[in-house]
Design a protein around this motif. Structure first.
Motif, PDB file in Angstrom:
ATOM      1  N   PRO A  14     -51.462 -19.168 -58.138  1.00  9.26           N
ATOM      2  CA  PRO A  14     -50.413 -19.763 -58.973  1.00  9.26           C
ATOM      3  C   PRO A  14     -49.591 -20.771 -58.185  1.00  9.26           C
ATOM      4  CG  PRO A  14     -49.831 -17.523 -58.349  1.00  9.26           C
ATOM      5  CD  PRO A  14     -51.245 -17.725 -57.917  1.00  9.26           C
ATOM      6  N   TYR A  15     -49.101 -21.799 -58.867  1.00  7.92           N
ATOM      7  CA  TYR A  15     -48.328 -22.847 -58.199  1.00  7.92           C
ATOM      8  C   TYR A  15     -47.012 -22.304 -57.651  1.00  7.92           C
ATOM      9  CZ  TYR A  15     -46.896 -27.624 -57.174  1.00  7.92           C
ATOM     10  OH  TYR A  15     -46.515 -28.772 -56.524  1.00  7.92           O
ATOM     11  N   VAL A  16     -46.401 -21.371 -58.377  1.00  5.32           N
ATOM     12  CA  VAL A  16     -45.173 -20.710 -57.915  1.00  5.32           C
ATOM     13  C   VAL A  16     -45.573 -19.403 -57.236  1.00  5.32           C
ATOM     14  CG1 VAL A  16     -42.984 -19.666 -58.586  1.00  5.32           C
ATOM     15  CG2 VAL A  16     -43.769 -21.748 -59.737  1.00  5.32           C
ATOM     16  N   THR A  17     -45.278 -19.287 -55.947  1.00  2.72           N
ATOM     17  CA  THR A  17     -45.641 -18.089 -55.191  1.00  2.72           C
ATOM     18  C   THR A  17     -44.609 -16.994 -55.437  1.00  2.72           C
ATOM     19  OG1 THR A  17     -46.663 -19.472 -53.498  1.00  2.72           O
ATOM     20  CG2 THR A  17     -46.196 -17.186 -52.911  1.00  2.72           C
ATOM     21  N   THR A  18     -45.072 -15.873 -55.935  1.00  3.85           N
ATOM     22  CA  THR A  18     -44.192 -14.746 -56.255  1.00  3.85           C
ATOM     23  C   THR A  18     -44.486 -13.558 -55.345  1.00  3.85           C
ATOM     24  OG1 THR A  18     -45.741 -13.855 -57.876  1.00  3.85           O
ATOM     25  CG2 THR A  18     -44.126 -15.466 -58.672  1.00  3.85           C
ATOM     26  N   LEU A  19     -43.613 -12.552 -55.402  1.00  7.37           N
ATOM     27  CA  LEU A  19     -43.849 -11.316 -54.647  1.00  7.37           C
ATOM     28  C   LEU A  19     -45.103 -10.617 -55.159  1.00  7.37           C
ATOM     29  CD1 LEU A  19     -40.184  -9.960 -54.441  1.00  7.37           C
ATOM     30  CD2 LEU A  19     -41.500 -11.053 -52.618  1.00  7.37           C
ATOM     31  N   GLU A  20     -45.351 -10.747 -56.444  1.00  7.59           N
ATOM     32  CA  GLU A  20     -46.553 -10.157 -57.035  1.00  7.59           C
ATOM     33  C   GLU A  20     -47.810 -10.761 -56.415  1.00  7.59           C
ATOM     34  OE1 GLU A  20     -48.733  -9.705 -61.425  1.00  7.59           O
ATOM     35  OE2 GLU A  20     -46.818 -10.765 -61.234  1.00  7.59           O
ATOM     36  N   THR A  21     -47.769 -12.074 -56.154  1.00  8.11           N
ATOM     37  CA  THR A  21     -48.903 -12.752 -55.523  1.00  8.11           C
ATOM     38  C   THR A  21     -49.152 -12.202 -54.124  1.00  8.11           C
ATOM     39  OG1 THR A  21     -48.352 -14.780 -56.737  1.00  8.11           O
ATOM     40  CG2 THR A  21     -49.872 -14.992 -54.878  1.00  8.11           C
ATOM     41  N   ASP A  38     -48.217  -9.313 -52.858  1.00  6.58           N
ATOM     42  CA  ASP A  38     -48.647  -7.906 -52.922  1.00  6.58           C
ATOM     43  C   ASP A  38     -50.106  -7.785 -53.361  1.00  6.58           C
ATOM     44  OD1 ASP A  38     -46.131  -7.130 -52.129  1.00  6.58           O
ATOM     45  OD2 ASP A  38     -45.411  -6.742 -54.164  1.00  6.58           O
ATOM     46  N   LYS A  39     -50.533  -8.677 -54.252  1.00  4.91           N
ATOM     47  CA  LYS A  39     -51.912  -8.658 -54.738  1.00  4.91           C
ATOM     48  C   LYS A  39     -52.902  -8.802 -53.590  1.00  4.91           C
ATOM     49  CE  LYS A  39     -55.142 -11.199 -57.729  1.00  4.91           C
ATOM     50  NZ  LYS A  39     -55.292 -12.342 -58.670  1.00  4.91           N
ATOM     51  N   TYR A  40     -52.553  -9.646 -52.604  1.00  5.96           N
ATOM     52  CA  TYR A  40     -53.436  -9.882 -51.463  1.00  5.96           C
ATOM     53  C   TYR A  40     -53.005  -9.131 -50.206  1.00  5.96           C
ATOM     54  CZ  TYR A  40     -55.480 -13.490 -54.399  1.00  5.96           C
ATOM     55  OH  TYR A  40     -56.101 -14.147 -55.431  1.00  5.96           O
ATOM     56  N   ASN A  41     -52.077  -8.174 -50.377  1.00  2.13           N
ATOM     57  CA  ASN A  41     -51.606  -7.333 -49.268  1.00  2.13           C
ATOM     58  C   ASN A  41     -51.053  -8.178 -48.116  1.00  2.13           C
ATOM     59  OD1 ASN A  41     -51.122  -4.827 -48.048  1.00  2.13           O
ATOM     60  ND2 ASN A  41     -53.062  -4.882 -46.928  1.00  2.13           N
ATOM     61  N   CYS A  42     -50.268  -9.198 -48.465  1.00  4.27           N
ATOM     62  CA  CYS A  42     -49.688 -10.100 -47.461  1.00  4.27           C
ATOM     63  C   CYS A  42     -48.253  -9.691 -47.119  1.00  4.27           C
ATOM     64  CB  CYS A  42     -49.692 -11.540 -47.978  1.00  4.27           C
ATOM     65  SG  CYS A  42     -51.339 -12.241 -48.168  1.00  4.27           S
ATOM     66  N   ASP A  43     -47.914  -9.770 -45.842  1.00  6.21           N
ATOM     67  CA  ASP A  43     -46.544  -9.463 -45.409  1.00  6.21           C
ATOM     68  C   ASP A  43     -45.588 -10.597 -45.741  1.00  6.21           C
ATOM     69  OD1 ASP A  43     -46.933  -6.848 -43.968  1.00  6.21           O
ATOM     70  OD2 ASP A  43     -48.384  -8.085 -42.896  1.00  6.21           O
TER      71      ASP A  43
END
Length: 359
Positions: A59-66, A68-73
């Motif tokens: 997505p163009y707007v990076t969210t916390l959901e994004t 968490d989806k990829y297990n990123c810190d």
């Protein structure tokens, strides 16, 4: 190489780098029509050696959901702000949550700058350079003219340093058992498209070609020979190369398939070059080989040794096609602006007429 440098810095901040690549639809909505299709961009990003994984359709707007989806810190972006079409910071949410980091933007380069260079080629930039006068005049090792920039890529503002080359280089020496493979060309515009000027032609994909070469051996060690700006101009003509030798060096070094780069490689693949690097295989694409200045075959020596091989990348994307895409986008952009201006002018005229009627 600006994008590559951002990814290099991001990778150094953590252990595993996932790169989100937007769809064509998302880019068109917020920035305008992309030059490359999303599939082309997925392949190009994946070929950069600091990238562990790509997230297609991010997505163009990076969210916390994004994240968490990829297990990123956390996520990383350059120190230039990115806004949506309605002026919102695309990293607002992750910044507020403390899961945002910044890296330094590479000075002297931008996609806009490179697009500008290509647009220049459709006009006066297409003029050929008088080889007798200019070739002899500009003969220092890095293709710079008396004003400190290449006469063939004079619009570039990039300043190379040895530190930057060290940061991009793998630093790995060939090991016993490695197959040392040599490829050569201009490798112009490597970081934004997969089209390579190998021996004067531009219809082989950089990424596809190097990937195919990489697959030829169990333990490949690929050395890419980059020609100086003057040499590229000799066999390519017009005002090529678009990127100067410094920019092309970093772009090729960022590719995961390349182990080493020869800056200013000779056009002819000589016995001295083959012996010095202990080359066991020389590869070239399925394109016409432009003769050397004396009319000789630049691959005569590797052919004599029986170590020359043609490689079909299966890619027909060319620099000319890319320029055509950019011109098409530019014309559409100008047409939209003209319609918008005409509409705004009509509204202003209507408002002016209404005011006059009131009085």
């Amino acid at each position: 190489y600006g994008h590559s440098n951002q990814l290099r810095q991001a990778r150094a901040m953590g252990d595993y780098l996932i790169v989100g690549v937007h769809t064509d639809e998302e880019i068109a909505k917020h920035k305008g029509p992309p030059v490359f299709t999303q599939e082309e961009r997925y392949k190009m990003v994946q070929a950069i050696k600091w990238v562990d994984e790509i997230a297609p359709g991010a997505p163009y707007v990076t969210t916390l959901e994004t994240l968490d989806k990829y297990n990123c810190d956390f996520c990383v972006h350059g120190d230039d702000i990115t806004l949506t079409i309605d002026g919102k910071d695309t990293y607002e949410e992750v910044k507020a949550a403390g899961r945002y980091r910044e890296c330094k933007r590479t000075q002297g380069v931008s996609t806009t700058d490179l697009v500008g260079r290509m647009l220049l080629m459709t006009k006066a930039h297409h003029s050929n350079i008088d080889e007798d006068l200019d070739y002899r005049k500009h003969t220092d090792n890095f293709g710079k003219g008396p004003k400190g920039h290449s006469p063939w890529t004079g619009v570039s503002q990039f300043l190379q340093t040895s530190q930057k080359i060290i940061q991009f280089a793998s630093g790995k020496e060939p090991q016993p058992g490695d197959t040392i493979i040599y490829v050569a060309g201009a490798f112009d515009l490597f970081h934004i498209l997969d089209a390579v000027f190998l021996r004067g032609s531009a219809d082989i994909g950089h990424v596809d070609f190097l990937e195919k070469v990489h697959q030829l051996a169990e333990r490949p060690y690929i050395i890419a020979g980059l020609h100086f700006d003057q040499e590229v101009n000799r066999y390519k003509g017009k005002n090529y190369p678009i990127m100067n030798i410094h920019e092309r060096t970093l772009s090729v070094l960022a590719c995961r398939y390349v182990s080493e780069v020869v800056i200013g490689a000779p056009y002819a693949v000589t016995a001295d070059l083959l012996d010095h690097f202990r080359v066991t295989l020389v590869c070239h694409g399925m394109t016409e080989v432009v003769p050397d200045k004396d009319g000789s075959d630049p691959y005569e020596e590797p052919k004599r040794r029986g170590i020359f091989q043609l490689v079909d990348s299966g890619n027909n994307l060319t620099t000319d096609l890319i320029v055509q895409r950019i011109i098409k986008n530019r014309l559409e952009f100008e047409a939209r602006n003209q319609k918008k201006e005409a509409k705004e002018l009509a509204v202003l005229e209507a408002m002016k007429k209404m005011e006059e009627e009131k009085h």
